[in-house]
Motif scaffolding. Structure first.
Motif, PDB file in Angstrom:
ATOM      1  N   UNK A  68       0.875  -1.131   0.091  1.00 34.11           N
ATOM      2  CA  UNK A  68       0.093   0.007   0.133  1.00 34.11           C
ATOM      3  C   UNK A  68       0.783   1.234  -0.051  1.00 34.11           C
ATOM      4  N   UNK A  69       0.271   2.311  -0.300  1.00 31.54           N
ATOM      5  CA  UNK A  69       0.801   3.907  -0.417  1.00 31.54           C
ATOM      6  C   UNK A  69       0.776   4.289   1.142  1.00 31.54           C
ATOM      7  N   UNK A  70       1.788   4.855   1.457  1.00 31.68           N
ATOM      8  CA  UNK A  70       1.997   5.567   2.687  1.00 31.68           C
ATOM      9  C   UNK A  70       1.990   7.254   2.696  1.00 31.68           C
ATOM     10  N   UNK A  71       0.879   7.777   3.330  1.00 32.21           N
ATOM     11  CA  UNK A  71       0.988   9.066   3.430  1.00 32.21           C
ATOM     12  C   UNK A  71       1.995   9.737   4.565  1.00 32.21           C
ATOM     13  N   UNK A  72       2.324  11.011   4.342  1.00 33.76           N
ATOM     14  CA  UNK A  72       3.416  11.688   5.261  1.00 33.76           C
ATOM     15  C   UNK A  72       2.454  12.713   5.690  1.00 33.76           C
ATOM     16  N   UNK A  73       2.543  13.009   7.176  1.00 34.13           N
ATOM     17  CA  UNK A  73       2.020  14.312   7.762  1.00 34.13           C
ATOM     18  C   UNK A  73       2.771  15.407   7.643  1.00 34.13           C
ATOM     19  N   UNK A  74       2.268  16.727   7.804  1.00 34.23           N
ATOM     20  CA  UNK A  74       3.044  17.706   7.641  1.00 34.23           C
ATOM     21  C   UNK A  74       4.309  17.922   8.305  1.00 34.23           C
ATOM     22  N   UNK A  75       4.431  17.029   9.342  1.00 38.06           N
ATOM     23  CA  UNK A  75       5.890  17.077  10.076  1.00 38.06           C
ATOM     24  C   UNK A  75       6.913  15.959   9.567  1.00 38.06           C
ATOM     25  N   UNK A  76       6.253  15.219   8.345  1.00 38.40           N
ATOM     26  CA  UNK A  76       7.165  14.375   8.092  1.00 38.40           C
ATOM     27  C   UNK A  76       7.014  13.012   8.488  1.00 38.40           C
ATOM     28  N   UNK A  77       6.071  12.739   9.509  1.00 32.92           N
ATOM     29  CA  UNK A  77       5.940  11.394   9.900  1.00 32.92           C
ATOM     30  C   UNK A  77       4.811  10.634   9.152  1.00 32.92           C
ATOM     31  N   UNK A  78       5.383   9.152   9.088  1.00 30.93           N
ATOM     32  CA  UNK A  78       4.329   8.655   8.069  1.00 30.93           C
ATOM     33  C   UNK A  78       3.122   8.219   8.872  1.00 30.93           C
ATOM     34  N   UNK A  79       2.028   8.091   8.287  1.00 31.91           N
ATOM     35  CA  UNK A  79       0.627   7.873   8.716  1.00 31.91           C
ATOM     36  C   UNK A  79       0.486   6.060   9.069  1.00 31.91           C
ATOM     37  N   UNK A  80       0.108   6.053  10.150  1.00 29.37           N
ATOM     38  CA  UNK A  80       0.219   4.619  10.598  1.00 29.37           C
ATOM     39  C   UNK A  80      -0.467   3.625   9.709  1.00 29.37           C
ATOM     40  N   UNK A  81      -1.638   4.074   9.285  1.00 28.93           N
ATOM     41  CA  UNK A  81      -2.660   3.417   8.361  1.00 28.93           C
ATOM     42  C   UNK A  81      -2.085   3.546   6.903  1.00 28.93           C
ATOM     43  N   UNK A  82      -1.613   2.613   6.033  1.00 29.75           N
ATOM     44  CA  UNK A  82      -1.420   3.038   4.722  1.00 29.75           C
ATOM     45  C   UNK A  82      -2.878   2.941   3.986  1.00 29.75           C
ATOM     46  N   UNK A  83      -2.519   3.334   2.385  1.00 30.50           N
ATOM     47  CA  UNK A  83      -3.772   3.082   1.679  1.00 30.50           C
ATOM     48  C   UNK A  83      -3.676   2.311   0.539  1.00 30.50           C
ATOM     49  N   UNK A  84      -4.584   1.173   0.482  1.00 33.40           N
ATOM     50  CA  UNK A  84      -4.699   0.319  -0.325  1.00 33.40           C
ATOM     51  C   UNK A  84      -4.554   0.958  -1.715  1.00 33.40           C
ATOM     52  N   UNK A  85      -3.787   0.061  -2.958  1.00 33.81           N
ATOM     53  CA  UNK A  85      -3.674   0.484  -4.059  1.00 33.81           C
ATOM     54  C   UNK A  85      -5.045   0.311  -4.831  1.00 33.81           C
ATOM     55  N   UNK A  86      -5.656  -0.890  -4.694  1.00 33.46           N
ATOM     56  CA  UNK A  86      -6.822  -1.482  -5.499  1.00 33.46           C
ATOM     57  C   UNK A  86      -7.863  -0.302  -5.039  1.00 33.46           C
ATOM     58  N   UNK A  87      -8.046   0.378  -3.816  1.00 32.96           N
ATOM     59  CA  UNK A  87      -8.866   1.310  -3.852  1.00 32.96           C
ATOM     60  C   UNK A  87      -9.019   2.730  -4.521  1.00 32.96           C
ATOM     61  N   UNK A  88      -7.868   2.840  -5.206  1.00 28.75           N
ATOM     62  CA  UNK A  88      -7.396   4.166  -5.851  1.00 28.75           C
ATOM     63  C   UNK A  88      -7.996   4.019  -7.254  1.00 28.75           C
ATOM     64  N   UNK A  89      -8.098   5.135  -7.962  1.00 25.35           N
ATOM     65  CA  UNK A  89      -8.430   5.388  -9.113  1.00 25.35           C
ATOM     66  C   UNK A  89      -7.250   4.800 -10.129  1.00 25.35           C
ATOM     67  N   UNK A  90      -7.645   4.474 -11.256  1.00 25.94           N
ATOM     68  CA  UNK A  90      -6.539   4.149 -12.235  1.00 25.94           C
ATOM     69  C   UNK A  90      -6.063   5.227 -13.110  1.00 25.94           C
ATOM     70  N   UNK A  91      -4.609   4.916 -13.465  1.00 25.21           N
ATOM     71  CA  UNK A  91      -3.741   6.249 -14.029  1.00 25.21           C
ATOM     72  C   UNK A  91      -3.300   6.881 -13.058  1.00 25.21           C
ATOM     73  N   UNK A  92      -1.741   7.104 -13.132  1.00 23.56           N
ATOM     74  CA  UNK A  92      -1.169   7.798 -12.300  1.00 23.56           C
ATOM     75  C   UNK A  92      -1.433   9.398 -12.397  1.00 23.56           C
ATOM     76  N   UNK A  93      -1.870  10.038 -13.327  1.00 24.40           N
ATOM     77  CA  UNK A  93      -2.224  11.457 -13.092  1.00 24.40           C
ATOM     78  C   UNK A  93      -3.436  11.483 -12.305  1.00 24.40           C
ATOM     79  N   UNK A  94      -4.375  10.694 -12.745  1.00 25.79           N
ATOM     80  CA  UNK A  94      -5.677  10.855 -11.942  1.00 25.79           C
ATOM     81  C   UNK A  94      -5.270  10.456 -10.466  1.00 25.79           C
ATOM     82  N   UNK A  95      -4.424   9.664  -9.913  1.00 24.74           N
ATOM     83  CA  UNK A  95      -4.228   9.501  -8.690  1.00 24.74           C
ATOM     84  C   UNK A  95      -3.596  10.456  -8.011  1.00 24.74           C
TER      85      UNK A  95
END
Length: 330
Positions: A68-95
């Motif tokens: 899964x992808x991992x979001x970063x907080x404004x402080x640069x800390x990784x958010x503890x719960x990642x984001x599943x790839x298959x729940x996102x839209x298709x296409x890099x620009x669209x994502x």
């Protein structure tokens, strides 16, 4: 245990959502789906994330799933719960566009160059981005198209950063060089960029552990060093997630959806990696307490932290289920 969990909630954005995911196993599969949809509907919430570490769009070696992808907080800390790839839209620009509109993501850490459409969109929006690439990546320099590996010796020294690499302390020596780069699917236009060359050395022996290469848009100047480091530190996440995945035996949880299991595993991997690389006093205290759960067995520190987190959550679940049982029979 309660103190550890409370401290982790306070320290890591998204940790409370990770705990909610751990509450799903054992429920009927349809209920797991409904509750997962609900808790992920507005995650990350507004202002919680500034950047995104986009994982590779391919399966992790030896597994049937992608990291899964991992979001970063404004402080640069990784958010503890990642984001599943298959729940996102298709296409890099669209994502990338959806990440900006829905989560206000303005910093993008990429494995590989963006494709032509995504690159043009990033430049049109003047967003910060950084791509980790192979040494075989060809660029334009001095009217030729050498590989980055061929150019490492001519880069200008750009400082040194302490880092963790594969669970051990290291030093990242950096050099940089202005180059031109053609984005995927757009060979006619060249983007002004900076190539970055990294040599990772063992902090104690000075032995070279690895070499890495990155590309950033020239408009960022020499400021994206934290982005290079974040991409380097993120390399360990798929391996830790795979280890956690294999530790989470579905037979021990009753009903367990594969996507729930993946979020449980990748979340623990993200938390373990964060605690391994953090250097503040709070992180050191947390590490000491967690490593105390794992006994005296010698392991890489990030692996030991992961094993301790698995144990922590297993005990948490046992106590939680015991409490639920007492309420049902009371």
């Amino acid at each position: 245990m309660a103190t550890l969990l409370r401290t982790l909630r306070q320290r890591l954005p998204g940790f409370d959502r990770l705990e909610e995911v751990w509450n799903l196993p054992g429920l009927p599969v349809s209920i797991q789906q409904q509750r997962l949809d609900s808790l992920l509907a507005e995650y990350p919430h507004s202002g919680q994330a500034l950047g995104m570490l986009w994982s590779e769009r391919r399966r992790v070696a030896g597994e049937a799933w992608s990291m899964p992808d991992v979001a970063l907080s404004p402080e640069g800390t990784w958010l503890a719960l990642p984001l599943l790839q298959h729940r996102q839209v298709a296409g890099q620009q669209a994502r990338l566009e959806a990440a900006l509109e829905q989560c206000e993501i303005g910093v993008h850490l990429l494995n590989g160059l963006p494709d032509g459409e995504a690159g043009a969109w990033l430049e049109g929006q003047a967003l910060s981005w950084c791509s980790q690439v192979r040494g075989s990546q060809r660029v334009e320099h001095a009217a030729e198209r050498p590989s980055l590996a061929m150019l490492g010796a001519v880069g200008e020294t750009a400082g040194e950063i302490r880092c963790r690499f594969r669970g051990v302390p290291g030093r990242l020596e950096l050099a940089t060089l202005p180059v031109g780069v053609a984005l995927k699917g757009n060979r006619r236009e060249s983007l002004d960029a900076h190539a970055w060359f990294g040599v990772i050395r063992d902090e104690e022996s000075g032995r070279i552990l690895a070499k890495r290469y990155w590309l950033t848009p020239a408009r960022l100047g020499r400021g994206p060093q934290p982005l290079l480091l974040a991409l380097l530190q993120g390399e360990v996440l798929p391996q830790l997630a795979r280890r956690a995945w294999r530790r989470l035996d579905p037979d021990a949880f009753g009903e367990l959806r594969a996507d729930v299991r993946l979020l449980m595993a990748s979340g623990l991997a993200t938390v373990a990696a964060h605690l391994d690389i953090a250097e503040d006093e709070g992180a050191m205290d947390l590490r000491a307490e967690l490593l105390g759960l794992g006994g005296g067995r010698r392991r890489r520190r990030d692996v030991a932290l992961l094993e301790s987190l698995v144990q922590l959550f297993m005990v948490r679940d046992s106590i939680r289920h015991l409490g639920l049982g007492e309420r049902e029979t009371g």
